[in-house]
Design a protein around this motif. Structure first.
Motif, short mmCIF file in Angstrom:
data_model
loop_
_atom_site.label_atom_id
_atom_site.label_comp_id
_atom_site.label_asym_id
_atom_site.label_seq_id
_atom_site.Cartn_x
_atom_site.Cartn_y
_atom_site.Cartn_z
N PRO A 300 -9.06 -1.27 -4.22
CA PRO A 300 -7.15 -0.11 -4.18
C PRO A 300 -7.35 0.76 -4.14
CG PRO A 300 -8.75 -0.50 -6.70
CD PRO A 300 -9.62 -1.95 -6.19
N PRO A 301 -6.45 1.98 -3.66
CA PRO A 301 -7.04 3.31 -3.96
C PRO A 301 -7.81 3.72 -4.58
CG PRO A 301 -4.55 1.97 -3.30
CD PRO A 301 -5.17 0.84 -3.79
N THR A 302 -7.13 3.89 -5.69
CA THR A 302 -7.96 4.17 -6.41
C THR A 302 -9.74 4.35 -6.62
OG1 THR A 302 -7.75 2.33 -8.53
CG2 THR A 302 -6.40 4.35 -8.04
N LEU A 303 -9.76 3.15 -5.96
CA LEU A 303 -11.47 3.15 -5.91
C LEU A 303 -12.28 3.47 -4.61
CD1 LEU A 303 -14.19 1.68 -6.33
CD2 LEU A 303 -13.56 -0.52 -4.51
N HIS A 304 -11.38 3.55 -3.64
CA HIS A 304 -11.79 4.27 -2.50
C HIS A 304 -11.68 6.19 -2.51
CE1 HIS A 304 -12.49 0.16 -0.31
NE2 HIS A 304 -11.21 0.32 -0.96
N GLN A 305 -11.07 6.45 -3.10
CA GLN A 305 -9.94 7.99 -3.49
C GLN A 305 -11.56 8.44 -4.13
OE1 GLN A 305 -7.28 9.36 -2.00
NE2 GLN A 305 -9.15 11.47 -2.80
N ALA A 328 -1.90 -1.21 -3.01
CA ALA A 328 -1.67 -0.92 -3.92
C ALA A 328 0.10 -0.98 -3.86
CB ALA A 328 -2.02 0.24 -3.98
N ALA A 329 0.38 -0.46 -5.01
CA ALA A 329 2.00 -0.01 -4.65
C ALA A 329 2.55 1.12 -3.26
CB ALA A 329 3.08 0.57 -5.94
N ASP A 330 1.67 1.68 -3.12
CA ASP A 330 1.89 2.74 -1.99
C ASP A 330 0.36 2.96 -1.64
OD1 ASP A 330 1.66 5.85 -3.20
OD2 ASP A 330 2.08 4.39 -4.45
N VAL A 331 -0.15 3.15 -0.09
CA VAL A 331 -1.62 3.93 0.15
C VAL A 331 -0.73 5.18 0.42
CG1 VAL A 331 -3.27 3.40 1.36
CG2 VAL A 331 -2.20 1.83 0.25
N GLY A 560 3.35 -7.48 -11.95
CA GLY A 560 2.26 -8.31 -12.25
C GLY A 560 2.32 -8.96 -11.17
N ARG A 561 3.38 -8.64 -10.15
CA ARG A 561 3.22 -9.08 -8.53
C ARG A 561 2.15 -8.41 -8.01
NH1 ARG A 561 7.79 -12.38 -7.88
NH2 ARG A 561 9.16 -12.08 -9.62
N MET A 562 1.26 -8.88 -7.53
CA MET A 562 0.19 -7.95 -6.67
C MET A 562 0.94 -6.88 -5.81
SD MET A 562 -2.64 -10.77 -7.19
CE MET A 562 -4.36 -10.19 -6.06
N ARG A 563 0.76 -6.09 -4.94
CA ARG A 563 1.53 -5.25 -4.42
C ARG A 563 -0.22 -4.71 -3.19
NH1 ARG A 563 4.47 -3.45 -8.05
NH2 ARG A 563 4.96 -1.43 -7.17
N ARG A 564 0.39 -5.13 -1.99
CA ARG A 564 -0.75 -4.74 -0.95
C ARG A 564 -1.98 -4.40 -1.37
NH1 ARG A 564 0.77 1.08 1.22
NH2 ARG A 564 3.03 0.04 2.35
N GLN A 565 -2.35 -6.06 -2.82
CA GLN A 565 -3.41 -5.81 -2.62
C GLN A 565 -4.44 -6.17 -1.85
OE1 GLN A 565 -5.12 -5.71 -5.77
NE2 GLN A 565 -3.95 -5.76 -7.50
#
Length: 565
Positions: A300-305, A328-331, A560-565
């Motif tokens: 997820p973006p949080t990891l890379h950030q 994720a919901a947005d990048v 729970g829908r995986m968005r941009r996973q």
């Protein structure tokens, strides 16, 4: 192996990988390093243990454990024995895990011992040891024993269908078995019986039930077949460029579609090395990347950030990475730019998917322009249709926002034993209604703007919180932000931002943030209130629970829908 994936099963994939990649490294866990042939042998031994435990084809077998080699072996062993895998999120509480086990009527459970200071065995026994019904306070009627009843032939009286609990540890309490004991019991099974069971698994048979992380009501179990899993992640591996010898750090939980399938199954298909990481910890990720020369790191973006901002990261600390897939919901486009330019990662891709579509719907291509990768989730993967529709259900032209619909081979077989919910999600023409709001450009690239139920109307204008959050996140004083619509006397609704301050960033006040936002976005999008919080409320899948931020406490169904996973 790529051309006939849709005709394969996961047990056949395991054997094919062993034959194709032999003693090449398959899994690295600490000092343990095993090759593909060894991995296949361990999986067949676990399958024999399942047969010895009485597992029949189609029985549900659950795994409640973190990302480890034992998870891979036990889960694939169960699937090789013809069972349907039920991954259970390690962030669930005991009562929540019991709910999943009860609803699926799991026959066998593999559970970790103590993890992050929590005894999962003790949590199970408290939740289902005879003083609870199988459904507990959530009211799963008709699936369990009556409250207080005891069955001497089951390990947990509150789960009468659960015949065996295997603890993935050296010790186990009375009534449970250790992993070693379970495997030893299977040694008496003839090899031909294991192979016969594996060969009987049909590509169209259910391979797993993965539960969405609903924030209100009960989560739903998404049923996906072997063929869907293999075909979808064969396509994902092709588009991502995953290749033999890649060293893949799997941080996404195995309990999620992406961690299990884009991780374990994709590596089996391509002969990549799996390096499972049990805990999301940035220090551990940096250490793994350096020690194992990791080349592939989806997350997820949080990891890379967090990796980019970590004070211990050196200039060349991520130099071994060649491929990052995020979503994720947005990048934030700036994140993609930083990964490429600052960290020097040559291939950064974004994608969009959800559990109900086997995890992948659209994906960027490796030769896409930088602005496409940074600003969209790419185009539909092969043999998949994507359209955006208005309130009347008619397709909208490029540039217009509406609900995203998906049709293709990867659309789920259905929600487990819930035909009504399935019919609500997938229409008679086979279109999956995602509940996501998106925009297609002229080339078919999809940009997700929000969830339908998160959108609010301010002064007659539609406001998409994800768009506002994306803009606010550019402020140097903001680490994380969530925006919700709240009642407003003048506008009807207005935005309220819940902000986690960035450590070391400028300590802006609420008034200063609102003033800054007025320069960055249209007036109707600007939040009228800002509240500073230590953390944002999250569910068991780590997603922000916006219902916990609204004054009414009303949550969103099925986050729970995986968005941009």
């Amino acid at each position: 192996m790529r051309g006939d994936l849709e005709f394969m099963s996961i047990p056949r994939l395991v054997r094919t990988a062993a034959a194709r990649y032999g003693d090449r490294e398959a899994v690295v866990e600490g000092r343990t390093r095993i090759g593909y042939e060894q991995l296949a042998a361990r999986i067949e031994r676990a399958a024999a243990g399942c047969l010895a435990a009485g597992v029949e084809a189609g029985d549900r077998v659950a795994v409640w454990a973190p990302n480890t080699l034992d998870w891979i072996v036990s889960a694939l062993g169960a699937v090789t024995a013809g069972a349907v895998l039920v991954p259970v999120n390690t962030r669930l509480r005991g009562a929540e895990a019991v709910q999943v086990l009860a609803r699926t009527r799991a026959k066998l459970l593999f559970v970790t011992g103590t993890f992050l200071g929590t005894s999962y065995v003790a949590a199970l026994r408290r939740a289902a040891g005879g003083t609870h019904t199988a459904g507990g306070p959530s009211g799963i009627g008709g699936t369990g024993a009556a409250s207080g009843s005891h069955r001497p032939d089951v390990p947990l009286p509150g789960l009468p269908h659960l015949r065996e609990v295997v603890v993935l540890a050296e010790d186990a309490p009375s009534g449970f078995r250790t992993w070693k004991e379970f495997l030893a019991a299977g040694d008496a099974m003839p090899a031909w019986s294991v192979r016969a069971r594996a060969n009987a698994v049909s590509p169209e048979a259910p391979s797993d039930i993965i539960f969405t992380s609903g924030t209100t009501g009960e989560p739903r179990g998404v049923v996906v077949t072997h063929a869907q899993s293999l075909r979808t992640f064969g396509a994902w591996s092709d588009l991502a460029g995953l290749r033999r010898g890649d060293r893949y750090l799997i941080v996404n939980p195995f309990s999620h579609t992406f961690g299990y399938k884009a991780g374990v199954l994709a590596c089996l298909m391509r002969g990549a090395v799996m390096v499972p990481q049990a805990v999301f910890a940035v220090d551990a990720v940096l250490a793994h990347v350096a020690a194992e020369r990791i080349t592939v790191l989806p997350g997820p973006p949080t990891l890379h950030q967090a990796l980019l901002d970590h004070p211990a990261r050196t200039a060349g600390g991520l130099s071994s990475l060649r491929l990052v897939v995020t979503g994720a919901a947005d990048v934030d486009p700036r994140l993609v730019e930083r990964l490429r330019d600052e960290a020097g990662i040559p291939m950064v891709l974004t994608a969009y998917g959800m559990s109900e579509a086997t995890g992948v719907v659209t994906m960027c291509r490796r030769d896409d322009r930088a602005e496409v990768i940074a600003g969209t989730s790419g185009r539909a993967i092969p043999d998949t249709e994507v359209k955006v529709v208005g309130d009347d259900g008619k397709a909208l032209p490029p540039g217009r926002a509406g609900e995203v619909l998906v049709r293709g081979y990867q659309v789920m077989a259905g929600y487990f034993e819930d035909p009504r919910a399935t019919a609500e999600a997938v229409d008679v023409d086979g279109w999956l209604h995602t509940g996501d709001i998106g925009v297609l450009d002229g080339e078919g690239n999809l940009r997700i703007t929000d969830r339908i139920k998160d959108m609010f109307v301010a002064g007659g204008f539609n406001v998409y919180p994800a768009e506002v959050e994306r803009t606010l996140a550019r402020h140097p004083g903001i680490a994380e932000v969530a925006v919700v619509g709240v009642p407003d006397k003048r506008l009807g609704e207005a935005g309220k931002a819940f902000v986690v301050r960035r450590r070391g960033g400028p300590a802006a006040s609420a008034e200063e943030l609102i003033a800054w936002a007025r320069h960055e976005m249209a007036a109707y999008k600007v939040p009228r209130e800002v509240e500073f919080v230590a953390v944002l409320p999250r569910n068991a899948s780590g997603k922000v629970v916006k219902g916990g931020l609204r004054p009414s406490g009303e949550g969103q169904a099925d986050e729970g829908r995986m968005r941009r996973q």
